[in-house]
Design an enzyme around this catalytic site. Structure first.
Site, PDB file in Angstrom:
ATOM      1  CD  GLU A 121      -1.899  -5.867   5.124  1.00 47.55           C
ATOM      2  OE1 GLU A 121      -1.354  -6.165   4.100  1.00 47.55           O
ATOM      3  OE2 GLU A 121      -1.836  -4.474   5.500  1.00 47.55           O
ATOM      4  CG  HIS A 168      -3.870  -3.120   2.757  1.00 51.70           C
ATOM      5  ND1 HIS A 168      -2.962  -2.579   3.731  1.00 51.70           N
ATOM      6  CD2 HIS A 168      -4.483  -2.053   2.330  1.00 51.70           C
ATOM      7  CE1 HIS A 168      -3.008  -1.328   3.636  1.00 51.70           C
ATOM      8  NE2 HIS A 168      -3.960  -0.882   2.800  1.00 51.70           N
ATOM      9  CB  CYS A 226      -1.114   0.020   1.091  1.00 54.90           C
ATOM     10  SG  CYS A 226      -2.281   1.136   0.954  1.00 54.90           S
TER      11      CYS A 226
END
Lengths: 206, 266
Positions: free
Chosen positions: A178, A176, A79
């Protein structure tokens, strides 16, 4: 060991947790010495570019991270961390690490063909030359990167922007991983296990 | 393809347990929040929202601990609301592992709080939640778990919240909450047409039709709670149904191996 660069960014712990969940030996690293001991480096980031740059510089991490990437060592920017790989950002005229050519720009207004809703928040498709997957995005600026470094694209309304950068051993994701479910975890695993370590070729940033 | 419409699973909690009621009252126990959150994520929820509806200052440490456990169990975004009265509260939720913080009554008392949160945490982390009741041709906002009239027009407050930096709006219809009578389509249409941030529709989901209709009315995301807790809708089949209607929806896919990921990335 994977070093997650700790400069106080909001998603640092999420990134660390996700790397731990896939079984990687990941640690928060806030010093240049810590970076030197790593095999791979993850540069997280959410929020505004100027304050991220200030934090990285203030903690003496800016030059070590830049040197790491310039030396062709494996670096994953997430990001804002991906946006920092470019030369500069329109957001507060912040400088970038200059590892990949290009500029981070604000989305154009809807009248000029930009997305209707800004920030771009939610799940969207990332398309590469050989595949497509859904990933979670949260951002108001986009990666206007050297086309040679762009390996994935995303459309929002009628606006198309680079969402995945690859140059040598550098990888940058506007999304993202994650927060992108099992596919995102697979991407982190690919980085953690060295599957994204590419031989460093002469690229625009070298 | 373009941005996906999101299906958000919402867990209303009090004293660390999931509860669900009708029109904000008549609460019944619906399970352990972390277990449910992880289950919904595995079933395809695009995001998880946890709202501490009984949030008191005393309960804060337990909520922080719960956010940490939920974040560790999730691989999708987590929004948390309830009891956010200050920048420090919001920052504590984010530090504990939330990706976004929802603020409701405190923003009504002090609209400058929205600006402060957006400036310090970034708009992407700030959700302004509005509890709204129909009033004649329009809608009015209520505060304090929908118990206090504010007199504010819902569309006017939504617009102001966005001007002040809200990155998303969570719009709950008090009239429809827990009734399974369908979302308030006019309300969501009116707010979505007035702002340029995502609107999350809440209150009234009872069927796949209801969800489809509110997304077609302009909501970016549909929030579901009791319909999921009580097994009336199931996320994976709901999402397939919505995709078949032509809505842009994230569907489950085979998990790639690292080698496959590397091949995709080039």
């Amino acid at each position: 060991m994977i070093a997650v660069v700790d400069f106080g960014s909001g998603n640092t712990r999420s990134v660390l947790r996700a790397l731990e969940a896939i079984g990687a030996d990941a640690r928060l690293v806030a010093t240049a010495e810590g970076l030197a001991a790593a095999e791979r480096v993850v540069l997280p980031g959410v929020g505004a570019a100027p304050s991220a740059v200030d934090e990285l510089m203030g903690r003496g991490l800016w030059e070590p991270v830049r040197a790491w990437g310039a030396a062709g060592r494996p670096l994953l920017g997430l990001c804002l961390g991906a946006q920092l790989l470019l030369d500069e950002s329109e957001e507060g005229d912040a400088p970038g690490l200059g590892l990949i050519g290009g500029r981070c720009r604000a989305f154009p207004s809807v009248e000029l063909g930009g997305p209707r809703l800004v920030p771009h928040i939610g799940w969207n498709e990332v398309r590469t030359a050989t595949g497509a997957f859904d990933a979670y995005f949260v951002h108001g600026f986009w990666l206007d990167a050297d086309p040679a470094a762009v390996s994935g694209w995303t459309d929002v309304d009628n606006f198309r922007f680079p969402s995945l950068l690859r140059a040598g051993s550098l990888t940058g994701t506007q999304f993202h991983p994650e927060k992108s479910g099992p596919t995102g975890r697979a991407l982190l695993s690919a980085f953690a296990t060295g599957a994204l370590d590419a031989p460093v070729e002469a690229a625009s940033w070298s | 393809m373009t941005l996906r419409r999101r299906i958000i699973a919402c867990l209303d909690i009090t004293h660390g347990r999931v509860v669900k009621g009708t029109r904000f009252t008549d609460l019944v126990d619906a399970g352990d929040p972390v277990e449910l959150a992880a289950r919904y994520a595995a079933e395809g929820a695009d995001e998880i929202t946890i709202l501490d509806i009984g949030a008191t200052v005393d309960a804060r440490p337990a909520l922080i601990e719960l956010i940490g456990r939920a974040a560790a169990a999730l691989d999708v975004p987590l929004a948390v609301g309830g009891g956010v009265r200050s920048l420090a509260d919001a920052a504590a939720y984010l530090d504990a592992g939330a990706d976004k913080v929802a603020v409701n009554s405190a923003a009504l008392r002090d609209p400058a709080l929205v600006t402060q949160l957006a400036d310090r945490l970034g708009s992407q982390s700030v959700v302004v939640a509005l509890d709204v009741a129909r009033d004649g041709p329009g809608w009015r906002v209520r505060a304090v778990a929908a118990t206090e009239e504010t007199g504010l027009d819902a569309v006017a407050w939504a617009t102001e919240a966005v001007e002040r930096g809200a990155g998303e709006l969570l719009v709950t219809s008090i009239d429809r909450d827990g009734t399974r009578a369908g979302y308030d389509l006019d309300l969501n249409r009116a707010i979505a047409a007035s702002v340029r941030v995502p609107v999350i529709a809440s209150g009234g989901a009872g069927s796949a039709d209801d969800v489809a209709h509110v997304l077609e009315a302009g909501a970016s995301a549909a929030l579901l709670a009791s319909t999921l807790h009580f097994g009336i809708l199931e996320i994976e089949s709901l999402k397939r149904d919505l995709a078949e209607r032509g809505l842009s929806i994230r569907l489950p896919s085979a998990v790639p191996t690292p080698r496959e990921v590397a091949a995709w990335l080039g």
